[in-house]
Design a protein around this motif. Structure first.
Motif, PDB file in Angstrom:
ATOM      1  N   UNK A 137       0.848  -1.194   0.000  1.00 14.40           N
ATOM      2  CA  UNK A 137       0.000   0.000   0.000  1.00 14.40           C
ATOM      3  C   UNK A 137       0.879   1.238   0.000  1.00 14.40           C
ATOM      4  N   UNK A 138       0.385   2.301  -0.617  1.00 21.42           N
ATOM      5  CA  UNK A 138       1.131   3.564  -0.671  1.00 21.42           C
ATOM      6  C   UNK A 138       1.279   4.135   0.732  1.00 21.42           C
ATOM      7  N   UNK A 139       0.207   4.003   1.538  1.00 25.27           N
ATOM      8  CA  UNK A 139       0.242   4.548   2.899  1.00 25.27           C
ATOM      9  C   UNK A 139       1.356   3.903   3.718  1.00 25.27           C
ATOM     10  N   UNK A 142       4.706   5.332   2.865  1.00 21.82           N
ATOM     11  CA  UNK A 142       4.946   6.627   3.522  1.00 21.82           C
ATOM     12  C   UNK A 142       5.335   6.429   4.986  1.00 21.82           C
ATOM     13  N   UNK A 143       4.671   5.498   5.656  1.00 18.77           N
ATOM     14  CA  UNK A 143       5.008   5.209   7.056  1.00 18.77           C
ATOM     15  C   UNK A 143       6.430   4.677   7.154  1.00 18.77           C
ATOM     16  N   UNK A 144       6.786   3.829   6.193  1.00 20.15           N
ATOM     17  CA  UNK A 144       8.141   3.272   6.140  1.00 20.15           C
ATOM     18  C   UNK A 144       9.176   4.389   5.976  1.00 20.15           C
ATOM     19  N   UNK A 145       8.876   5.341   5.091  1.00 25.72           N
ATOM     20  CA  UNK A 145       9.788   6.473   4.878  1.00 25.72           C
ATOM     21  C   UNK A 145       9.930   7.290   6.166  1.00 25.72           C
ATOM     22  N   UNK A 146       8.817   7.477   6.866  1.00 27.06           N
ATOM     23  CA  UNK A 146       8.844   8.250   8.112  1.00 27.06           C
ATOM     24  C   UNK A 146       9.705   7.562   9.165  1.00 27.06           C
ATOM     25  N   UNK A 507      -4.292  -0.658   8.417  1.00 24.96           N
ATOM     26  CA  UNK A 507      -5.207  -1.384   7.539  1.00 24.96           C
ATOM     27  C   UNK A 507      -6.592  -1.546   8.173  1.00 24.96           C
ATOM     28  N   UNK A 508      -6.628  -1.975   9.447  1.00 25.49           N
ATOM     29  CA  UNK A 508      -7.907  -2.215  10.118  1.00 25.49           C
ATOM     30  C   UNK A 508      -8.671  -0.915  10.338  1.00 25.49           C
ATOM     31  N   UNK A 509      -7.975   0.124  10.797  1.00 25.49           N
ATOM     32  CA  UNK A 509      -8.635   1.410  11.037  1.00 25.49           C
ATOM     33  C   UNK A 509      -9.185   1.994   9.741  1.00 25.49           C
ATOM     34  N   UNK A 510      -8.379   1.945   8.693  1.00 25.21           N
ATOM     35  CA  UNK A 510      -8.821   2.476   7.393  1.00 25.21           C
ATOM     36  C   UNK A 510     -10.032   1.718   6.873  1.00 25.21           C
ATOM     37  N   UNK A 511      -9.978   0.403   6.998  1.00 26.07           N
ATOM     38  CA  UNK A 511     -11.092  -0.433   6.541  1.00 26.07           C
ATOM     39  C   UNK A 511     -12.377  -0.088   7.294  1.00 26.07           C
ATOM     40  N   UNK A 512     -12.268   0.105   8.606  1.00 27.13           N
ATOM     41  CA  UNK A 512     -13.453   0.423   9.404  1.00 27.13           C
ATOM     42  C   UNK A 512     -14.033   1.785   9.045  1.00 27.13           C
TER      43      UNK A 512
END
Length: 636
Positions: A137-139, A142-146, A507-512
């Motif tokens: 996932x793109x998100x 970004x977290x990985x880059x951070x 993933x879970x928060x976004x899905x919800x």
């Protein structure tokens, strides 16, 4: 050399994405190979509109031959027109590699201060992510880059440029987002279900304890009556409203610490607080401790502000806390000690303020001829219900802390390391305070409340939510750390922990959040309530006895036929003082309740043998999983 390595890893990344198609999307499934151990599938199935993609972790050590199956189709099936595709990956090895590489990245930058190395380590990890993980996932990128940019915050110049208002907004967003993991979980705690039912009862025109009993303070039930009113029966809105106390507490912590002006310490404290409370056991929204902590946190802020402190108002705040959670009386005692030593001439005003809300409720219950019930509910039952042998208290107190650190370690090793470091610092401060030349605490009231928190936990015992007071005070202690230690060690550690927690919860928060409109379909008891209303004529006039699954009372908008609302307390003799005192066994209490002729009974046969077969009632079983059912008894 670094530039050459960066070029190599960039080339490798592009090769993985564009040549080997390792960055899989739904649109590129037709280009994905099928693993040799799986039977070749018809590619036309991949164009099906009813396509569900799942991911399966395959072992790579010592099964090295499985490497060829990564990012390939590892399984496929069709069921009732729906195509199921499983893609192979190995998130376990990737997770370990991410932790190791992020640590090496931080250590390398700490000693060399070469920013180009941050990009190099990021590219190495990104290649591993694309190679090992099919669920891209793109998100997450970004977290990985951070995560790999975290070492930059060890530079004081960068910290000085940070706008703290943006930090607060970011932490509030993070806190709210992490809580949405629980949006799809219908029941967080039986206690919260009871609070909702009690709030509903107030909106029917009753006082707390008038027709229903729950062993918490009256003010809590008025809070839940407001939540019930605002949500208008929408359980999803209830969950959003329950997040508000956590957000307000974050703002209060920020405001309290901002008075001392240490940016890095404030950021670290906020992130530690948000990260720990993302754990369901400690911080799932709705626990009474979060509501009771609000007035206490506001009182600490006002005490530390030291400008025209209104001690009458402070007394009212602690009164509201005790009217929400009886155990907070310990914090009132802690505040009394502090005010006596620092502001002795204001003690009378503090006591008057504390008395006002209590006298108000005593008057209300006296007028309604319910004073005896009120006193039993708020004094006799809490004292009797929390009495335990001293040996049990000591054992529970010590094991509670060791268990807490084990839980943090299992949840996030970086967060556990940060918590252990802060704990060691608090112990050092406590021991150092006995020296004459010891430095004063940056928050002068904090030691009094922290000791109060320890005593509270010792007396009340360990349970979900009860650590909330201590966690809040624990994070406030971070303001006392030297800025250099926070900048070079604690803050990077905490930021990495927060990013890893965000990564695991994203993933879970976004899905919800994305499925907000249909999330109620996952609320099993709500579906059962609808079925009872539709097919069995259950309505607000029905008599429902809930000895289990009492959230159903909220959905049906009915009180429990038992005066004691919480099923776990119905058969506790120390609590159930209002029914026939001659009933000493569970079966006798049940027979007493059955004499009221309930229309619907929720009762767990595995817990209570007398529910195995109830005369003149039809048993209905609602499936909740493989060979599992919720038994419901409907009056013939």
């Amino acid at each position: 050399m670094k530039k050459v390595l960066i070029s190599v890893f960039l080339l490798t990344l592009f090769t993985q994405i564009f040549l080997f198609n390792n960055a899989i999307s739904k649109n590129s499934l037709s280009k994905v190979n099928t693993c040799s151990v799986v039977e070749k599938i018809d590619n036309t199935l991949l164009d099906s509109e009813s396509l569900i993609i799942s991911f399966v972790d395959i072992p790579l050590i010592p099964e090295f031959e499985n490497i060829q199956c990564l990012n390939t189709i590892y399984g496929a099936s069709i069921n009732e027109g729906v195509v199921f595709i499983a893609l192979a990956q190995n998130k376990v090895i990737y997770s370990y590699a991410l932790v190791v590489l992020s640590l090496i990245n931080f250590i390398f930058y700490f000693f060399r201060k070469e920013r180009l190395s941050l990009f190099l380590f990021f590219l190495v990890t990104l290649n591993l992510y694309i190679f090992l993980v099919a669920e891209n996932s793109i998100a997450e990128t970004f977290i990985l880059a951070a995560i790999f940019l975290v070492p930059l915050i060890t530079d004081l110049e960068i910290i000085e440029k940070i706008n703290m208002n943006f930090v607060l907004l970011g932490v509030l967003f993070l806190s709210f987002f992490l809580q949405q993991v629980y949006l799809s979980k219908e029941i967080i705690s039986w206690d919260i279900s009871a609070y909702l039912s009690m709030g509903q009862d107030i909106n029917r025109g009753n006082l707390p304890y008038e027709s229903q009993y729950e062993n918490k303070g009256v003010f809590l039930f008025y809070i839940y009556s407001i939540i019930d009113f605002l949500s208008n029966g929408d359980y999803r809105i209830v969950k959003f409203l329950q997040d508000i106390p956590l957000l307000v507490l974050t703002i209060l912590m920020f405001s309290t610490l901002k008075q001392k002006g240490k940016k890095e310490n404030i950021i670290a404290a906020l992130l530690v607080y948000t990260s720990i409370l993302s754990i369901e056991y400690y911080g799932a929204s709705g626990f009474t401790e979060l509501y009771a902590l609000l007035p206490i946190a506001l009182a600490i802020y006002l005490l530390e502000k030291k400008q025209d402190t209104n001690f009458l108002f402070l007394g009212i705040l602690f009164s509201l806390a005790t009217l929400t959670n009886h155990g907070t009386a310990i914090f009132f005692i802690a505040a009394t000690f502090y005010i006596y030593l620092k502001y002795k001439n204001q003690l009378a005003r503090f006591f008057i303020g504390f008395s006002i809300p209590h006298l108000f409720f005593l008057l209300i219950y006296f007028i309604n001829d319910l004073l005896r019930v009120y006193l039993i509910a708020n004094i006799q039952i809490p004292l009797g219900y929390t009495s335990r042998p001293l040996v049990d208290r000591v054992s529970g107190f010590s094991s509670g802390f060791t268990g807490a650190f084990r839980g943090l370690y299992n949840y996030n090793i970086f967060l556990a390391a940060a918590a252990l470091f802060i704990t060691g610092f608090i112990v050092y401060l406590a021991l150092n305070s006995f020296r004459k030349d010891s430095s004063p605490n940056a928050l002068s009231s904090l030691p009094y409340f922290f000791v109060g928190g320890l005593i509270h936990l010792f007396i009340i015992g360990q349970a979900p939510g009860r650590y909330n007071f201590l966690i809040y005070l624990f994070c406030l202690y971070i303001i006392n750390l030297q800025e250099n230690i926070v900048t070079k060690f604690l803050l990077p550690l905490v930021v990495i922990a927060s990013l890893f927690i965000l990564q695991s919860s994203y993933e879970k928060s976004s899905e919800n959040i994305q499925n907000f409109e249909t999330i109620e379909e996952k609320y099993l008891l709500q579906e059962i309530a609808k079925d009872l209303q539709l097919n069995y004529d259950v309505d607000t006039n029905s008599k429902v006895l809930a000895l289990d699954h009492h959230l159903i009372l909220y959905y049906l908008d009915v009180p429990n036929l038992s005066y004691v609302n919480h099923p776990a307390l119905i058969f506790v003799n120390e609590v159930n003082l209002f029914d026939n005192p001659e009933n000493t066994t569970k079966e006798e209490i049940f027979n007493e309740l059955m004499s009221k002729e309930p229309d619907v009974i929720f009762c767990n046969e595995e817990l209570y043998s007398f529910c195995e077969n109830i005369n003149n009632y039809k048993k209905i079983e609602y499936p909740i999983g493989d060979n599992a059912f919720i038994p419901i008894f409907i009056k013939d």
